[in-house]
Design a protein around this motif. Structure first.
Motif, PDB file in Angstrom:
ATOM      1  N   ILE A 115       0.840  -1.193   0.000  1.00 54.50           N
ATOM      2  CA  ILE A 115       0.000   0.000   0.000  1.00 54.50           C
ATOM      3  C   ILE A 115       0.878   1.248   0.000  1.00 54.50           C
ATOM      4  N   GLU A 139     -12.010   5.638  -5.561  1.00 52.13           N
ATOM      5  CA  GLU A 139     -11.571   4.249  -5.532  1.00 52.13           C
ATOM      6  C   GLU A 139     -11.775   3.612  -6.905  1.00 52.13           C
ATOM      7  N   GLU A 172      -5.071   5.934  -0.499  1.00 57.49           N
ATOM      8  CA  GLU A 172      -4.197   4.764  -0.564  1.00 57.49           C
ATOM      9  C   GLU A 172      -4.227   4.202  -1.981  1.00 57.49           C
ATOM     10  N   THR A 192     -10.160   8.814   1.645  1.00 55.86           N
ATOM     11  CA  THR A 192     -10.808   9.461   2.787  1.00 55.86           C
ATOM     12  C   THR A 192     -11.497  10.716   2.272  1.00 55.86           C
ATOM     13  N   GLN A 247      -8.291   3.179  -1.802  1.00 60.60           N
ATOM     14  CA  GLN A 247      -9.088   3.741  -0.702  1.00 60.60           C
ATOM     15  C   GLN A 247      -8.927   5.255  -0.665  1.00 60.60           C
ATOM     16  N   THR A 278       0.079  11.778  -6.602  1.00 60.77           N
ATOM     17  CA  THR A 278       0.534  10.386  -6.663  1.00 60.77           C
ATOM     18  C   THR A 278       2.051  10.353  -6.800  1.00 60.77           C
ATOM     19  N   SER A 327      -2.940   9.467   6.153  1.00 60.93           N
ATOM     20  CA  SER A 327      -3.256   9.054   4.784  1.00 60.93           C
ATOM     21  C   SER A 327      -4.628   9.559   4.349  1.00 60.93           C
ATOM     22  N   ASN A 377       0.727   5.120   0.772  1.00 57.25           N
ATOM     23  CA  ASN A 377      -0.097   6.122   1.440  1.00 57.25           C
ATOM     24  C   ASN A 377       0.258   7.516   0.943  1.00 57.25           C
ATOM     25  N   LEU A 378      -0.756   8.263   0.556  1.00 58.15           N
ATOM     26  CA  LEU A 378      -0.563   9.643   0.103  1.00 58.15           C
ATOM     27  C   LEU A 378      -1.094  10.572   1.184  1.00 58.15           C
ATOM     28  N   SER A 379      -0.228  11.438   1.683  1.00 55.42           N
ATOM     29  CA  SER A 379      -0.590  12.301   2.805  1.00 55.42           C
ATOM     30  C   SER A 379       0.126  13.643   2.678  1.00 55.42           C
TER      31      SER A 379
END
Length: 203
Positions: A47, A65, A110, A95, A93, A85, A107, A49-51
Motif C-alpha cells: 500500500i 476508488e 491509498e 478518505t 481507498q 501520486t 493518509s 499512502n498519500l498524505s
C-alpha cells in the motif's frame, strides 16, 4: 499375424502399458511429496499512502476508488498543499471527509502499483521453509477462478517471522513461527488477478 503371435503381442503391449502407468503414478507421488503447499495466500501489493507534509483542512479530493492514475496526478488539496501520486497506480481507498483537519502523515488516499502485485503465502517454519529458495517456480490457483492454474517465481522470503516481540511460555512446547513467501508473476499475462484475491500456492 498368427493367433499365437497376436496373443503374445497383446500381452507384451498390455505389460508395457501397465509399466508406464505404474511409472507415471510413482512420478506423481514423488513430485507431490517434494511440493510444498500453502493453503492460505492472497494476491497483494504494498500500500502506498498519500498524505500531506503540513497540517491543514481537507479542501478537496480529486480521486475515487478504482481510478488508475499516472504519476504526479493531484489527488487532494490540504490547505494550500496539493497531494499527488508518487507513482502510476490504482487507487484502493479514499478518505472523503472534506472539511476535516488533516495532520501530517495522515493518509488521505491509498494506492497500489499493479506491477508490484505478488502472490503472498504464509508458511510455518517447520513445514518446508528451509527448502524454499529465491527463484523456485510456483503454481497457484485463485478462488475466484476455480481450478485455473497460474505460474510465478519466488522472489522474496521474509527475513523475520510475522510475530513481533518475544513470547515467554512456561510450556516445553516451542511456538511455531510463520514467514511470508512472495512470488512474482507476469501481471500483463494475468490481468484478471486483483489485489486482495484469495489464493493457494504450490512450491
Amino acid at each position: 499375424f498368427s493367433p499365437e503371435l497376436r496373443r503374445r503381442l497383446m500381452i507384451f503391449g498390455g505389460s508395457g502399458l501397465a509399466i508406464l502407468a505404474i511409472a507415471g503414478i510413482a512420478s506423481y507421488f514423488i513430485l507431490s511429496n517434494n511440493q510444498i503447499s500453502i493453503d492460505t495466500a492472497s494476491i497483494s501489493a504494498p500500500i502506498i499512502n498519500l498524505s500531506p507534509t503540513l497540517s491543514g483542512r481537507l479542501n478537496a479530493v480529486y480521486a475515487n476508488e478504482g481510478d488508475i492514475l499516472p504519476m504526479n496526478t493531484p489527488v487532494a488539496l490540504v490547505g494550500t498543499e496539493v497531494v499527488k501520486t508518487k507513482v502510476a497506480g490504482l487507487i484502493v481507498q479514499v478518505t472523503d471527509t472534506v472539511g476535516a483537519q488533516i495532520a501530517p502523515g495522515l493518509s488521505i488516499v491509498e494506492m497500489i502499483d499493479p506491477l508490484q502485485l505478488r502472490v503472498v503465502g504464509r508458511i510455518d517454519e517447520t513445514k518446508g521453509l528451509a527448502q524454499i529458495q529465491i527463484g523456485d517456480p510456483v503454481t497457484f490457483t485463485v478462488d475466484a477462478f476455480g481450478g485455473k492454474s497460474f505460474t510465478g517465481v519466488i522472489d522474496e522470503i521474509a527475513p523475520t517471522s510475522n510475530q513481533s516481540g518475544i513470547v515467554f511460555n512456561i510450556s516445553s512446547q516451542r511456538q511455531t513461527q510463520q514467514f511470508d513467501i512472495k512470488a512474482r508473476f507476469d501481471t500483463s499475462a494475468y490481468p484478471e488477478l486483483k489485489n486482495g484475491m484469495s489464493a493457494r500456492m504450490w512450491i
